[in-house]
Design a protein around this motif. Structure first.
Motif, PDB file in Angstrom:
ATOM      1  N   PRO A 252       0.832  -1.206   0.000  1.00 59.55           N
ATOM      2  CA  PRO A 252       0.000   0.000   0.000  1.00 59.55           C
ATOM      3  C   PRO A 252       0.869   1.261   0.000  1.00 59.55           C
ATOM      4  O   PRO A 252       1.846   1.346   0.748  1.00 59.55           O
ATOM      5  N   ILE A 253       0.500   2.239  -0.816  1.00 60.53           N
ATOM      6  CA  ILE A 253       1.329   3.437  -0.942  1.00 60.53           C
ATOM      7  C   ILE A 253       0.668   4.679  -0.342  1.00 60.53           C
ATOM      8  O   ILE A 253       1.191   5.776  -0.457  1.00 60.53           O
ATOM      9  N   SER A 254      -0.482   4.505   0.296  1.00 61.35           N
ATOM     10  CA  SER A 254      -1.117   5.620   0.991  1.00 61.35           C
ATOM     11  C   SER A 254      -1.880   5.072   2.185  1.00 61.35           C
ATOM     12  O   SER A 254      -2.123   3.861   2.287  1.00 61.35           O
ATOM     13  N   GLU A 255      -2.279   5.971   3.079  1.00 61.77           N
ATOM     14  CA  GLU A 255      -3.039   5.541   4.258  1.00 61.77           C
ATOM     15  C   GLU A 255      -4.351   4.888   3.854  1.00 61.77           C
ATOM     16  O   GLU A 255      -4.737   3.851   4.408  1.00 61.77           O
ATOM     17  N   ASP A 256      -5.064   5.484   2.871  1.00 63.35           N
ATOM     18  CA  ASP A 256      -6.317   4.889   2.399  1.00 63.35           C
ATOM     19  C   ASP A 256      -6.078   3.511   1.815  1.00 63.35           C
ATOM     20  O   ASP A 256      -6.826   2.565   2.068  1.00 63.35           O
ATOM     21  N   ASP A 257      -5.020   3.397   0.979  1.00 62.86           N
ATOM     22  CA  ASP A 257      -4.699   2.094   0.395  1.00 62.86           C
ATOM     23  C   ASP A 257      -4.517   1.043   1.478  1.00 62.86           C
ATOM     24  O   ASP A 257      -5.031  -0.079   1.377  1.00 62.86           O
ATOM     25  N   LEU A 258      -3.762   1.388   2.508  1.00 61.76           N
ATOM     26  CA  LEU A 258      -3.490   0.426   3.574  1.00 61.76           C
ATOM     27  C   LEU A 258      -4.779   0.023   4.289  1.00 61.76           C
ATOM     28  O   LEU A 258      -5.104  -1.166   4.390  1.00 61.76           O
ATOM     29  N   LEU A 259      -5.515   0.992   4.779  1.00 59.40           N
ATOM     30  CA  LEU A 259      -6.670   0.688   5.607  1.00 59.40           C
ATOM     31  C   LEU A 259      -7.740  -0.063   4.827  1.00 59.40           C
ATOM     32  O   LEU A 259      -8.370  -0.991   5.345  1.00 59.40           O
ATOM     33  N   PHE A 260      -7.957   0.311   3.566  1.00 60.63           N
ATOM     34  CA  PHE A 260      -8.978  -0.366   2.785  1.00 60.63           C
ATOM     35  C   PHE A 260      -8.513  -1.717   2.246  1.00 60.63           C
ATOM     36  O   PHE A 260      -9.311  -2.479   1.711  1.00 60.63           O
ATOM     37  N   SER A 261      -7.228  -2.016   2.368  1.00 57.94           N
ATOM     38  CA  SER A 261      -6.734  -3.334   1.944  1.00 57.94           C
ATOM     39  C   SER A 261      -6.790  -4.356   3.080  1.00 57.94           C
ATOM     40  O   SER A 261      -6.590  -5.552   2.853  1.00 57.94           O
ATOM     41  N   ILE A 262      -7.042  -3.902   4.307  1.00 58.41           N
ATOM     42  CA  ILE A 262      -7.018  -4.820   5.454  1.00 58.41           C
ATOM     43  C   ILE A 262      -8.214  -5.763   5.394  1.00 58.41           C
ATOM     44  O   ILE A 262      -9.362  -5.334   5.320  1.00 58.41           O
ATOM     45  N   SER A 263      -7.914  -7.051   5.431  1.00 58.84           N
ATOM     46  CA  SER A 263      -8.972  -8.063   5.421  1.00 58.84           C
ATOM     47  C   SER A 263      -9.104  -8.777   6.758  1.00 58.84           C
ATOM     48  O   SER A 263     -10.151  -9.378   7.032  1.00 58.84           O
ATOM     49  N   GLU A 264      -8.053  -8.730   7.594  1.00 58.11           N
ATOM     50  CA  GLU A 264      -8.086  -9.440   8.867  1.00 58.11           C
ATOM     51  C   GLU A 264      -7.291  -8.683   9.927  1.00 58.11           C
ATOM     52  O   GLU A 264      -6.233  -8.123   9.636  1.00 58.11           O
ATOM     53  N   PHE A 265      -7.824  -8.698  11.148  1.00 56.14           N
ATOM     54  CA  PHE A 265      -7.109  -8.218  12.332  1.00 56.14           C
ATOM     55  C   PHE A 265      -6.956  -9.399  13.294  1.00 56.14           C
ATOM     56  O   PHE A 265      -7.954 -10.015  13.673  1.00 56.14           O
ATOM     57  N   HIS A 266      -5.726  -9.694  13.703  1.00 49.26           N
ATOM     58  CA  HIS A 266      -5.479 -10.788  14.635  1.00 49.26           C
ATOM     59  C   HIS A 266      -4.852 -10.238  15.910  1.00 49.26           C
ATOM     60  O   HIS A 266      -3.797  -9.582  15.871  1.00 49.26           O
ATOM     61  N   TYR A 267      -5.495 -10.504  17.027  1.00 49.27           N
ATOM     62  CA  TYR A 267      -4.965 -10.172  18.351  1.00 49.27           C
ATOM     63  C   TYR A 267      -4.329 -11.442  18.914  1.00 49.27           C
ATOM     64  O   TYR A 267      -5.029 -12.431  19.163  1.00 49.27           O
ATOM     65  N   VAL A 268      -3.011 -11.437  19.109  1.00 48.23           N
ATOM     66  CA  VAL A 268      -2.279 -12.649  19.465  1.00 48.23           C
ATOM     67  C   VAL A 268      -1.796 -12.551  20.912  1.00 48.23           C
ATOM     68  O   VAL A 268      -0.780 -11.911  21.198  1.00 48.23           O
ATOM     69  N   ASP A 269      -2.559 -13.119  21.817  1.00 54.14           N
ATOM     70  CA  ASP A 269      -2.252 -13.128  23.245  1.00 54.14           C
ATOM     71  C   ASP A 269      -1.854 -11.736  23.740  1.00 54.14           C
ATOM     72  O   ASP A 269      -0.836 -11.551  24.426  1.00 54.14           O
ATOM     73  N   VAL A 270      -2.674 -10.770  23.403  1.00 52.07           N
ATOM     74  CA  VAL A 270      -2.368  -9.397  23.799  1.00 52.07           C
ATOM     75  C   VAL A 270      -2.662  -9.207  25.281  1.00 52.07           C
ATOM     76  O   VAL A 270      -3.454  -9.936  25.887  1.00 52.07           O
ATOM     77  N   GLY A 271      -2.015  -8.217  25.857  1.00 52.59           N
ATOM     78  CA  GLY A 271      -2.219  -7.922  27.270  1.00 52.59           C
ATOM     79  C   GLY A 271      -1.315  -6.787  27.708  1.00 52.59           C
ATOM     80  O   GLY A 271      -0.227  -6.599  27.157  1.00 52.59           O
ATOM     81  N   LEU A 272      -1.799  -6.017  28.665  1.00 56.72           N
ATOM     82  CA  LEU A 272      -1.044  -4.880  29.190  1.00 56.72           C
ATOM     83  C   LEU A 272      -1.115  -4.897  30.710  1.00 56.72           C
ATOM     84  O   LEU A 272      -1.944  -5.594  31.302  1.00 56.72           O
ATOM     85  N   ASN A 273      -0.256  -4.102  31.319  1.00 58.40           N
ATOM     86  CA  ASN A 273      -0.325  -3.921  32.767  1.00 58.40           C
ATOM     87  C   ASN A 273      -1.294  -2.814  33.156  1.00 58.40           C
ATOM     88  O   ASN A 273      -1.342  -2.388  34.305  1.00 58.40           O
ATOM     89  N   SER A 274      -2.039  -2.341  32.166  1.00 59.47           N
ATOM     90  CA  SER A 274      -3.078  -1.334  32.392  1.00 59.47           C
ATOM     91  C   SER A 274      -4.202  -1.633  31.414  1.00 59.47           C
ATOM     92  O   SER A 274      -4.103  -2.556  30.599  1.00 59.47           O
TER      93      SER A 274
END
Length: 318
Positions: free
Chosen positions: A202-224
């Motif tokens: 992707p060569i622009s912000e729009d290109d990137l965001l509109f190309s996203i097909s999947e979001f994966h959260y992989v054992d995420v976690g914070l101390n807050s």
């Protein structure tokens, strides 16, 4: 078709010395023409805090960004380009993704997720661009040395715009949250979801965001608070965007007992449950264009640091 695998050092602020992101990449490559090839997907994983000196060979191996890139290729297939991004700044062991998230504590925990200026998407576009700028500087001998096999790539026909898969491991999930927030506030024409082009990334912000097909959260976690998005308005805006543009996005929440059953940080599981319910509520409203799944690994094991890293090896991305 073959692969080039290596690491880049990328600065998003050339005027500031010593502020570089390490990016491990595994890219499609043609030995005959010595050119990079068009991928079907760009998979971008954001890594977590540093863990050193454990003496555990599994943790050490799965802490290495280059090893992670090779694992992702094995899961996604040979037509994928893979990028594993580490934060440019660490406060001790704590990753601080300051170029991506506008408001952070000194340890990299988010104060809020703000789409204004689209900082995460613009940073990713800049990173990919600067990585590709470095590719021509690689010598032919380096390319040959780091590739295996001798099967030439087939002649390429015009391809759809490569999809993008975003993954956040541990602290890297904060960047995923920022990107989802930016995605929710996008405005563009429907045609941007379905087009053909000749760029490898992707060569622009729009290109990137509109190309996203999947979001994966992989054992995420914070101390807050803030490991998962719990803002109903953001999730609702994502669903509305998909309906308007007849597009689809999949969310997968991957977890282990290390994070989801941490007695000292009960908010992690609570946030996960809230986000999953919000996603499922909107999925019912938007005709299957939004999909949400959770996947739990090592369910019968006691929480451990090793399983937190081992999820990268065993996670199901299908």
């Amino acid at each position: 078709m073959d692969r080039w695998t290596g690491c880049f050092k990328v600065s998003l602020n050339p005027t500031k010395a010593g502020s570089c992101l390490k990016v491990a990449a595994s890219l499609m490559f043609s030995p005959s023409s010595r050119t990079l090839l068009m991928p079907s997907v760009n998979a971008i994983l954001f890594n977590g805090d540093k863990v050193q000196g454990t003496g555990n060979s599994v943790i050490e191996r799965l802490s290495d960004s280059r090893n992670i890139s090779e694992l992702l290729v094995s899961k996604l297939g040979c037509s994928a380009n893979v990028w594993v991004v580490e934060a440019s700044t660490f406060n001790g062991p704590f990753a601080v993704y300051k170029e991506f998230i506008p408001s952070l504590t000194s340890r990299g925990d988010p104060k809020r997720y703000d789409p204004n200026g689209f900082p995460a998407s613009s940073a990713i576009v800049a990173i990919l661009s600067r990585c590709f700028e470095q590719v021509p500087s690689l010598t032919s001998s380096n390319l040959v040395e780091q590739t295996k096999g001798n099967v030439d790539a087939p002649t390429l026909l015009p391809t759809p715009f490569p999809k993008t898969i975003i993954l956040g491991f541990s602290k890297g999930g904060t960047v995923v949250n920022q990107l989802v927030t930016e995605f929710a506030h996008l405005k563009a024409s429907p045609q941007i979801f379905d087009r053909r082009q000749d760029h490898l990334y992707p060569i622009s912000e729009d290109d990137l965001l509109f190309s996203i097909s999947e979001f994966h959260y992989v054992d995420v976690g914070l101390n807050s608070a803030g490991a998962y998005l719990t803002d109903r308005t953001v999730i609702k805006k994502v669903a509305e965007l998909l309906l308007v543009h007849n597009a689809s996005v999949r969310f997968v929440l991957h977890g282990t007992p290390r994070q989801w059953f941490d007695r000292h940080r009960p908010w992690i599981r609570k946030e996960k449950d809230i986000m999953l319910q919000l996603l499922k509520d909107e999925a019912h409203r938007c005709e299957g264009k939004l999909q949400a799944t959770e996947r739990f690994y090592f369910a019968n094991n006691l929480p451990s640091l090793q399983m937190h890293f081992e999820i990268i090896q065993v996670m199901d991305l299908s």
